[in-house]
Design an enzyme around this catalytic site. Structure first.
Site, PDB file in Angstrom:
ATOM      1  N   LYS A 118     -36.056   1.344  23.034  1.00 43.79           N
ATOM      2  CA  LYS A 118     -37.530   1.803  23.905  1.00 43.79           C
ATOM      3  C   LYS A 118     -38.456   0.371  23.225  1.00 43.79           C
ATOM      4  O   LYS A 118     -38.657   0.707  24.147  1.00 43.79           O
ATOM      5  CB  LYS A 118     -37.625   2.923  22.832  1.00 43.79           C
ATOM      6  CG  LYS A 118     -36.815   3.926  23.547  1.00 43.79           C
ATOM      7  CD  LYS A 118     -37.238   4.885  22.488  1.00 43.79           C
ATOM      8  CE  LYS A 118     -35.963   6.516  22.514  1.00 43.79           C
ATOM      9  NZ  LYS A 118     -35.582   7.234  23.428  1.00 43.79           N
ATOM     10  N   GLU A 202     -46.223   6.500  18.642  1.00 47.29           N
ATOM     11  CA  GLU A 202     -47.207   5.919  19.387  1.00 47.29           C
ATOM     12  C   GLU A 202     -48.034   7.570  19.770  1.00 47.29           C
ATOM     13  O   GLU A 202     -47.016   8.218  19.340  1.00 47.29           O
ATOM     14  CB  GLU A 202     -46.337   5.974  20.984  1.00 47.29           C
ATOM     15  CG  GLU A 202     -45.797   6.942  21.148  1.00 47.29           C
ATOM     16  CD  GLU A 202     -44.579   7.242  22.641  1.00 47.29           C
ATOM     17  OE1 GLU A 202     -44.370   5.554  22.803  1.00 47.29           O
ATOM     18  OE2 GLU A 202     -44.407   8.216  22.991  1.00 47.29           O
ATOM     19  N   HIS A 237     -36.034  18.728  21.290  1.00 40.40           N
ATOM     20  CA  HIS A 237     -36.657  17.347  22.979  1.00 40.40           C
ATOM     21  C   HIS A 237     -35.782  17.154  23.235  1.00 40.40           C
ATOM     22  O   HIS A 237     -35.326  16.406  24.003  1.00 40.40           O
ATOM     23  CB  HIS A 237     -37.074  16.011  22.149  1.00 40.40           C
ATOM     24  CG  HIS A 237     -37.910  16.158  20.340  1.00 40.40           C
ATOM     25  ND1 HIS A 237     -39.679  16.544  20.997  1.00 40.40           N
ATOM     26  CD2 HIS A 237     -38.532  16.251  19.666  1.00 40.40           C
ATOM     27  CE1 HIS A 237     -40.039  17.034  20.538  1.00 40.40           C
ATOM     28  NE2 HIS A 237     -39.375  16.056  18.970  1.00 40.40           N
ATOM     29  N   ARG A 294     -27.997   4.864  32.895  1.00 40.61           N
ATOM     30  CA  ARG A 294     -26.861   6.412  34.294  1.00 40.61           C
ATOM     31  C   ARG A 294     -27.362   7.044  34.604  1.00 40.61           C
ATOM     32  O   ARG A 294     -27.861   7.339  34.592  1.00 40.61           O
ATOM     33  CB  ARG A 294     -26.298   6.401  32.165  1.00 40.61           C
ATOM     34  CG  ARG A 294     -26.791   7.221  31.800  1.00 40.61           C
ATOM     35  CD  ARG A 294     -26.650   7.762  31.000  1.00 40.61           C
ATOM     36  NE  ARG A 294     -27.569   8.421  29.762  1.00 40.61           N
ATOM     37  CZ  ARG A 294     -28.422   9.649  29.868  1.00 40.61           C
ATOM     38  NH1 ARG A 294     -28.197  10.014  30.325  1.00 40.61           N
ATOM     39  NH2 ARG A 294     -29.095   9.878  28.910  1.00 40.61           N
TER      40      ARG A 294
HETATM   41  P1  ADP Z   1     -34.113   9.725  24.114  1.00 42.93           P
HETATM   42  O1  ADP Z   1     -33.990   9.262  24.365  1.00 42.93           O
HETATM   43  O2  ADP Z   1     -33.890  11.515  23.045  1.00 42.93           O
HETATM   44  O3  ADP Z   1     -34.486  10.758  24.726  1.00 42.93           O
HETATM   45  P2  ADP Z   1     -37.576  10.222  24.876  1.00 42.93           P
HETATM   46  O4  ADP Z   1     -38.645   9.035  24.300  1.00 42.93           O
HETATM   47  O5  ADP Z   1     -36.996  10.330  26.274  1.00 42.93           O
HETATM   48  O6  ADP Z   1     -36.198   9.953  23.160  1.00 42.93           O
HETATM   49  O7  ADP Z   1     -38.422  11.335  24.230  1.00 42.93           O
HETATM   50  C1  ADP Z   1     -37.633  12.845  24.418  1.00 42.93           C
HETATM   51  C2  ADP Z   1     -38.583  13.840  24.156  1.00 42.93           C
HETATM   52  O8  ADP Z   1     -39.424  14.090  22.984  1.00 42.93           O
HETATM   53  C3  ADP Z   1     -39.671  13.836  25.142  1.00 42.93           C
HETATM   54  O9  ADP Z   1     -38.750  14.840  26.497  1.00 42.93           O
HETATM   55  C4  ADP Z   1     -40.472  15.137  25.277  1.00 42.93           C
HETATM   56  O10 ADP Z   1     -40.490  16.169  25.232  1.00 42.93           O
HETATM   57  C5  ADP Z   1     -41.017  14.726  23.813  1.00 42.93           C
HETATM   58  N1  ADP Z   1     -41.882  13.090  23.610  1.00 42.93           N
HETATM   59  C6  ADP Z   1     -41.761  11.835  23.642  1.00 42.93           C
HETATM   60  N2  ADP Z   1     -42.397  11.010  23.159  1.00 42.93           N
HETATM   61  C7  ADP Z   1     -43.561  12.238  23.639  1.00 42.93           C
HETATM   62  C8  ADP Z   1     -44.872  11.714  23.014  1.00 42.93           C
HETATM   63  N3  ADP Z   1     -45.786  10.741  22.803  1.00 42.93           N
HETATM   64  N4  ADP Z   1     -45.425  12.761  23.164  1.00 42.93           N
HETATM   65  C9  ADP Z   1     -45.300  13.955  22.974  1.00 42.93           C
HETATM   66  N5  ADP Z   1     -43.704  14.286  23.277  1.00 42.93           N
HETATM   67  C10 ADP Z   1     -42.845  13.255  23.545  1.00 42.93           C
HETATM   68  P1  ADP Z   2     -29.610  13.736  29.524  1.00 40.12           P
HETATM   69  O1  ADP Z   2     -31.344  13.225  28.879  1.00 40.12           O
HETATM   70  O2  ADP Z   2     -29.624  13.437  31.112  1.00 40.12           O
HETATM   71  O3  ADP Z   2     -30.743  14.871  28.978  1.00 40.12           O
HETATM   72  P2  ADP Z   2     -29.354  13.008  26.442  1.00 40.12           P
HETATM   73  O4  ADP Z   2     -30.684  11.738  27.255  1.00 40.12           O
HETATM   74  O5  ADP Z   2     -30.193  14.206  25.611  1.00 40.12           O
HETATM   75  O6  ADP Z   2     -29.271  13.351  27.986  1.00 40.12           O
HETATM   76  O7  ADP Z   2     -27.942  12.282  26.281  1.00 40.12           O
HETATM   77  C1  ADP Z   2     -27.000  12.628  27.298  1.00 40.12           C
HETATM   78  C2  ADP Z   2     -25.699  13.040  26.324  1.00 40.12           C
HETATM   79  O8  ADP Z   2     -25.587  11.507  25.677  1.00 40.12           O
HETATM   80  C3  ADP Z   2     -26.152  13.988  25.598  1.00 40.12           C
HETATM   81  O9  ADP Z   2     -24.453  15.050  25.857  1.00 40.12           O
HETATM   82  C4  ADP Z   2     -26.941  13.959  24.565  1.00 40.12           C
HETATM   83  O10 ADP Z   2     -25.808  14.289  23.468  1.00 40.12           O
HETATM   84  C5  ADP Z   2     -26.276  12.414  23.690  1.00 40.12           C
HETATM   85  N1  ADP Z   2     -26.553  11.456  23.865  1.00 40.12           N
HETATM   86  C6  ADP Z   2     -27.539  10.125  23.936  1.00 40.12           C
HETATM   87  N2  ADP Z   2     -27.468  10.024  22.914  1.00 40.12           N
HETATM   88  C7  ADP Z   2     -27.418  10.003  21.821  1.00 40.12           C
HETATM   89  C8  ADP Z   2     -27.077   9.074  20.355  1.00 40.12           C
HETATM   90  N3  ADP Z   2     -28.200   8.029  20.666  1.00 40.12           N
HETATM   91  N4  ADP Z   2     -26.652   9.867  19.845  1.00 40.12           N
HETATM   92  C9  ADP Z   2     -25.859  11.096  20.067  1.00 40.12           C
HETATM   93  N5  ADP Z   2     -25.483  11.400  21.361  1.00 40.12           N
HETATM   94  C10 ADP Z   2     -26.707  11.195  22.140  1.00 40.12           C
END
Ligand code: ADP
Ligand code: ADP
Ligand code: MG
Length: 496
Positions: A118, A202, A237, A294
């Site tokens: 990130k 953040e 989340h 992906r």
């Molecule tokens: P991941 O790699 O786990 O998908 P993300 O950065 O995409 O991480 O965040 C996953 C979720 O966490 C977001 O869809 C949102 O619901 C919440 N989230 C992430 N960043 C923030 C933020 N700065 N403020 C509030 N909610 C957040």
């Molecule tokens: P999407 O953004 O499509 O909702 P996610 O970002 O949550 O999906 O991740 C897609 C798939 O990969 C899910 O099945 C999730 O459990 C798995 N996954 C992604 N990142 C990780 C991680 N860092 N550790 C474990 N599982 C992960």
């Protein structure tokens, strides 16, 4: 230009079948891999060839790069599709695949590397006029520095693991007193979960929506966006209901977000299908969260409203074809919703509720699509993600898509364990959802397990009727138990 003859899908379940379907349509042969836990899985039978890659734990099977390379050599595989999860965002895997002369159906190794972290993503994107969540884009270890940043952006703040994913590695900090303690925990968690202790701070957006943009790029520098997906209904989340288009975006905002997403893609010379995630606040101001390099779980809703088969495009792009359409050719037609059917108990904190799939009947009808990877009579393995299917409903507008989804959920029969279906019915019928006025806190704000009973009164009545039968069924099971340890479970016909 290289014509792909045979694709190995380095994945399992619904996504393996999803990818193979398109490959088959295109006249491309398919190879499945499977662990000992999946030897009876539909994805294994669907493929032209299938190879066992080891014991159930994914580290010993689906994640074994060397075995996958060897299979590619043995079976003359010329391309690998990673699906999502597993090796899909593993730059080392993509690199090894290509070093062995096999095409990786996805973006470049460099794009995966840059966007996989990130912090490096924020840094790369910085020069491209993309709005960012207020905060820092470097790793923070000193609590004093974290305190200064938090004061600047204002509490609450979010401490995030740079290498985090799948909704893991995030901590909300409400006030300065908690900051140091939460930072220590975040760092040690990031180290143990992701092998990388880098965290950053953040602003925590308090009423955010998660809206993401699908992009497609070819190897000739052409890039388009295929509009947005609204993914705000989440638990832990993690997304559970998605839709396209979002109920709240104006055409102007859609265009602005689409163009920002193209900036993110351009910053890493992106090709293949990718998703740029944004967080959107109450004023519809949007901020870049991360890019997923992906195919996304929720890609079908985009396919339904654009008519584009994203897997076909990924394959054509990998072969070296230029995109066959331009931005102006893309139009939104209708509205599509997806619910994720997880083997989880919504009355018990959405904890996995894995078991024996004793009844499995899919819904049908106009506008209904089910992407699944299991069938009746199978055990759902405990080793992997508990998502068993995706139910997609599409209509001419949002109201019709909602009606079709509710009907389809009611028709879907899954017994043997609890699923997220009845929670999804509750959510989709909720006034906050139907009105479009919801955010990522929907579950916390509106959901209580007790409310599920009210979702479907006829099911509840049925439960009473069936209660009597359960007694009879149980005594039958006791008789059968000698030969069969799996119990059929009437009660689950009512899904709660
Ligand atoms: P991941 O790699 O786990 O998908 P993300 O950065 O995409 O991480 O965040 C996953 C979720 O966490 C977001 O869809 C949102 O619901 C919440 N989230 C992430 N960043 C923030 C933020 N700065 N403020 C509030 N909610 C957040
Ligand atoms: P999407 O953004 O499509 O909702 P996610 O970002 O949550 O999906 O991740 C897609 C798939 O990969 C899910 O099945 C999730 O459990 C798995 N996954 C992604 N990142 C990780 C991680 N860092 N550790 C474990 N599982 C992960
Ligand atoms: Mg994300």
């Amino acid at each position: 230009m290289r014509k792909i003859q045979k694709i190995l899908v380095a994945n399992r379940g619904e996504i393996a079948i999803r990818v193979m379907r398109t490959a088959r349509e295109m006249g491309i042969k398919t190879v499945a891999i499977y662990s000992d836990a999946d030897s009876h899985s539909p994805h294994v039978r669907y493929a032209d060839e299938a190879v066992n890659v080891g014991p159930p734990p994914s580290a010993q099977s689906y994640l074994m790069t060397d075995k996958i390379i060897q299979i590619c050599k043995d079976l003359s595989v010329d391309a690998v599709h990673p699906g999502y999860g597993f090796l899909s965002e593993n730059a080392g895997f993509a690199k090894t695949i290509e070093e062995n002369g096999v095409l990786f159906i996805g973006p470049s190794v460099k794009a995966i590397e840059v966007m996989g972290d990130k912090l490096s993503a924020k840094e790369t994107v910085a020069a491209y006029d993309v709005p960012m969540v207020p905060g820092v884009n470097h790793a923070v270890t000193d609590p004093e520095e974290a305190r200064k940043i938090a004061e600047q952006v204002g509490y609450p703040v979010l401490i995030k693991a740079s290498a985090g994913g799948g909704g893991k590695g995030m901590r909300v900090v409400e006030n300065p007193e908690e900051l140091e303690e939460q930072m220590k925990r975040a760092i040690s968690e990031a180290l143990s979960s992701f092998g990388n202790g880098a965290v950053f701070v953040e602003k925590f957006i308090t009423s955010p929506r998660h809206i993401e943009i699908q992009v497609l790029g070819d190897k000739h520098g052409n890039l388009v966006y295929l509009f947005e997906r609204e993914c705000s209904i989440q638990r832990r989340h993690q997304k559970v209901i998605e839709e396209a288009p979002s109920a709240i975006l104006t055409p102007e905002k859609r265009k602005a977000m689409g163009e920002a997403a193209l900036g993110v893609a351009r910053s890493c010379d992106y090709y293949s299908a990718g998703t740029v995630e944004f967080i959107v606040d109450e004023n519809l101001d949007f901020f870049f969260l991360e890019m997923n390099t992906r195919l996304q779980v929720e890609h079908p809703v985009t396919e339904e409203i654009t008519g584009v088969d994203l897997v076909r495009e990924q394959i054509r792009i990998a072969e070296g074809h230029p995109l066959s359409f331009k931005q102006e050719d893309l139009k939104i037609k209708g509205h599509s919703l997806e619910v994720r059917v997880y083997a989880e108990d919504p009355t018990n904190n959405f904890l996995p509720d894995i078991g024996y799939l004793s009844t499995y009947k899919r819904p049908e009808g106009p506008g209904i699509r089910v992407d699944d990877g299991f069938e009746e009579g199978m055990d759902i393995p405990i080793y992997y993600d508990p998502m068993i299917a995706k139910l997609i409903a599409t209509g001419k507008d949002r109201a019709e898509a909602i009606e079709r989804m509710v009907k389809a959920i009611q028709e879907y029969e899954i017994t043997g364990f609890k699923t997220t279906l009845n929670f999804c019915e509750f959510a989709i019928k909720h006034e906050a959802f139907t009105s479009g006025k919801f955010d990522t806190k929907f579950v916390d704000t509106y959901y209580k397990p007790e409310l599920l009973q009210e979702v479907n009164p006829e099911h509840h009545d049925l439960a009473v009727v069936l209660a009597a039968l359960v007694v009879e069924e149980k005594s039958n099971n006791n008789l059968k138990a000698k030969n069969n340890t799996k119990t059929s479970n009437w009660k689950l016909r009512v899904r709660d």
